[in-house]
Design an enzyme around this catalytic site. Structure first.
Site, short mmCIF file in Angstrom:
data_model
loop_
_atom_site.label_atom_id
_atom_site.label_comp_id
_atom_site.label_asym_id
_atom_site.label_seq_id
_atom_site.Cartn_x
_atom_site.Cartn_y
_atom_site.Cartn_z
N VAL A 77 72.89 24.38 61.64
CA VAL A 77 73.24 24.18 60.22
C VAL A 77 72.95 22.73 59.84
O VAL A 77 73.41 21.80 60.50
CB VAL A 77 74.74 24.45 59.95
CG1 VAL A 77 75.04 24.37 58.46
CG2 VAL A 77 75.17 25.80 60.49
N ILE B 280 72.03 16.75 60.23
CA ILE B 280 73.33 16.29 59.71
C ILE B 280 74.43 16.78 60.65
O ILE B 280 74.53 17.98 60.90
CB ILE B 280 73.61 16.85 58.29
CG1 ILE B 280 72.42 16.63 57.36
CG2 ILE B 280 74.88 16.25 57.71
CD1 ILE B 280 72.55 17.35 56.02
N GLY C 77 54.67 22.98 51.51
CA GLY C 77 55.13 23.33 52.86
C GLY C 77 56.65 23.40 52.97
O GLY C 77 57.19 23.51 54.07
N GLU D 46 58.44 28.98 52.88
CA GLU D 46 57.58 29.76 53.76
C GLU D 46 56.77 30.76 52.93
O GLU D 46 57.10 31.04 51.78
CB GLU D 46 58.46 30.50 54.77
CG GLU D 46 59.21 29.50 55.61
CD GLU D 46 59.97 30.14 56.74
OE1 GLU D 46 59.58 31.23 57.16
OE2 GLU D 46 60.94 29.52 57.18
N LYS E 201 74.43 30.15 57.50
CA LYS E 201 74.97 28.81 57.78
C LYS E 201 76.43 28.73 57.32
O LYS E 201 77.26 28.13 58.00
CB LYS E 201 74.11 27.75 57.08
CG LYS E 201 72.69 27.68 57.66
CD LYS E 201 71.78 26.85 56.76
CE LYS E 201 70.36 26.73 57.30
NZ LYS E 201 69.43 26.16 56.32
N GLY F 31 63.41 20.32 59.33
CA GLY F 31 62.30 19.46 59.77
C GLY F 31 62.44 19.13 61.24
O GLY F 31 63.55 19.12 61.79
#
Ligand code: HSE
Length: 435
Positions: A138, A142, A193, A196, A211, A308
């Site tokens: 999740v 972070i 990008g 999807e 999440k 990312g």
């Protein structure tokens, strides 16, 4: 299991499952940061094998490490930790189970597996005296899982408001800032990008629901399944709504909301109006933010890159180091209690919130009175009304109503009645308001 290196120092063996963008980055961080890892974990963490689908693909990794055989990881006694970064439910779930059965610790970034099967997997891990860490599942890099499990555990958490899907947050930011409608904003996110090719899990809210189920289970010390989360996506949002939101002093966000009231947990993902001055209203683009309110700590906001390869590898490698420390100290299992069903889920019909309604009506005398009656009959009080000049050619006016807090059940009944009023041509939007 862990092998001796240079006399008394142990080394921890890592088996990596998946070598996409995240897996590739994890392999690189393990290699590039080996000194820091030794310093923090007390021993080296050595990548022993990497499971890939296509061994012929050119990769920036020692080819001796590459394998297509799951058994090369599961059966290797020198592999202590299996890192799963394949994603999706299958075969990741089966691989994680196998790893636990073979006595290996697991680090995973897999929100779908942890949301759907986390309870059973954590219990299975406990039985086999290993642990599963899933910080990357999740919010990418972070820290959320560890703070909820550990740093905030003394609190009674009352509320979570979360922007935990970067794709939809980017689309909504473009709709708000550039005045785009949904389809061009989605196309733009795909070209950049961020979205999807098949973005349905994101835009229909399922990714955020997975999440939220993970966060709410930890925050409220109970079990929340993905199917408990009421879920609406963003595809119906219209640029008109963004214009009205601005006029009224709000932003539109796809929020994942979890609240606990009287031992009952409300969990929902849907677009909401939030006041423009809220910190969450200012979280734009692909960024994520999670606001948690605890009785001791007050309101806290966690903010950062929610996806990312780099941020995700930050969380994964931290989990690897944490497990390596435990292995090194010969600590077995996990210190955290297993979750149990101790709280009920509040049905969406029982929630109470404010509402924004946009509708097209025939511009005739007495129309507003009929709409106000449908709301009033269900004890819903109108807070404000906007009506623009009508289209002369069609004799149609657009009106926007903001209500005071009302029960969802009453609102749904009122909406059904409003739809039947002959002069109401269309209820174009219905968005909840959190304030
Ligand atoms: N698809 C997710 C997002 C990232 O857009 O935030 C992975 O969880």
């Amino acid at each position: 299991m862990s092998s001796e290196v240079a006399g008394s120092q142990m080394s921890i063996g890592i088996g990596l499952m998946g070598l996409g963008k995240v897996g590739g980055r994890v392999a690189k961080v393990l290699q590039d940061r080996s000194e820091v890892i030794v310093q923090q974990a007390g021993c080296p963490s050595i990548l022993k094998k990497v499971l890939v689908h296509d061994p012929a693909k050119k990769r920036d990794i020692d080819f001796h490490l590459i394998t297509t055989r799951v058994e090369d990881i599961m059966g290797d006694p020198e592999i202590d930790i299996v890192v799963e970064v394949i994603g999706g439910e299958h075969p990741a779930w089966e691989y994680i189970k196998q790893a636990i059965f073979r006595g290996k610790h697991v680090v995973t970034a897999n929100k779908e597996v942890m949301a759907k099967h986390g309870v059973e997997l954590l219990a299975l891990a406990r039985e086999h005296e290993v642990d599963i860490l899933y910080e990357a599942s999740v919010g990418g890099g972070i820290p959320l899982i560890t703070p909820l499990r550990q740093d905030l555990v003394a609190n009674k958490i009352s509320t979570i408001y979360a922007i935990i899907n970067g794709t939809t947050n980017h689309i909504l930011t473009m709709m708000s800032k550039e005045g785009l409608s949904f389809s061009p904003a989605l196309r733009q996110a795909q070209q950049l990008g961020y979205a999807e090719a098949n973005p349905s899990d994101d835009i229909e809210g399922r990714d955020a629901a997975y999440k939220l189920a993970i966060l709410a289970s930890l925050a409220f010390h109970t079990i929340v399944r993905p199917e408990d989360v009421y879920c609406e996506g963003i595809a119906f949002l219209d640029e008109h709504d963004f214009r009205y939101a601005k006029e009224l002093g709000y932003a539109i966000k796809l929020l994942a909301i979890a609240k606990e009231r009287n031992d009952s947990v409300e969990v929902r993902v849907h677009p909401v109006f939030i006041p423009a001055e809220f910190l969450l209203a200012k979280v734009d683009g692909v960024y994520n933010a999670v606001q948690v309110e605890g009785d001791l700590v007050g309101k806290m906001l966690f903010y950062g890159e929610g996806a990312g390869a780099l941020p995700t590898s930050s969380a994964i490698v931290a989990d690897i180091i944490s497990l390596a420390q435990k292995i090194n100290l010969k600590v077995k299992g996990s210190p955290w209690p297993l979750s149990s069903y101790c709280k009920t889920i509040t049905p969406i019909s029982e929630i109470e919130t404010r509402y924004y309604i946009r509708m097209s009506i025939a511009d005739h005398p007495g129309v507003l009175a009929q709409i106000a009656k449908a709301l009033g009959d269900h004890l819903i009080s109108i807070a404000s009304v906007i009506q623009k000049e009508s289209e002369v050619s069609t004799q149609t006016a657009e009106i926007v109503i903001m209500t005071y807090p009302a029960k969802e059940k009453a609102m749904q009944q009122a909406l059904k009645e409003m739809e039947k009023i002959a002069v109401v041509k269309e209820i174009a939007s219905f968005i909840r308001v959190e304030a």
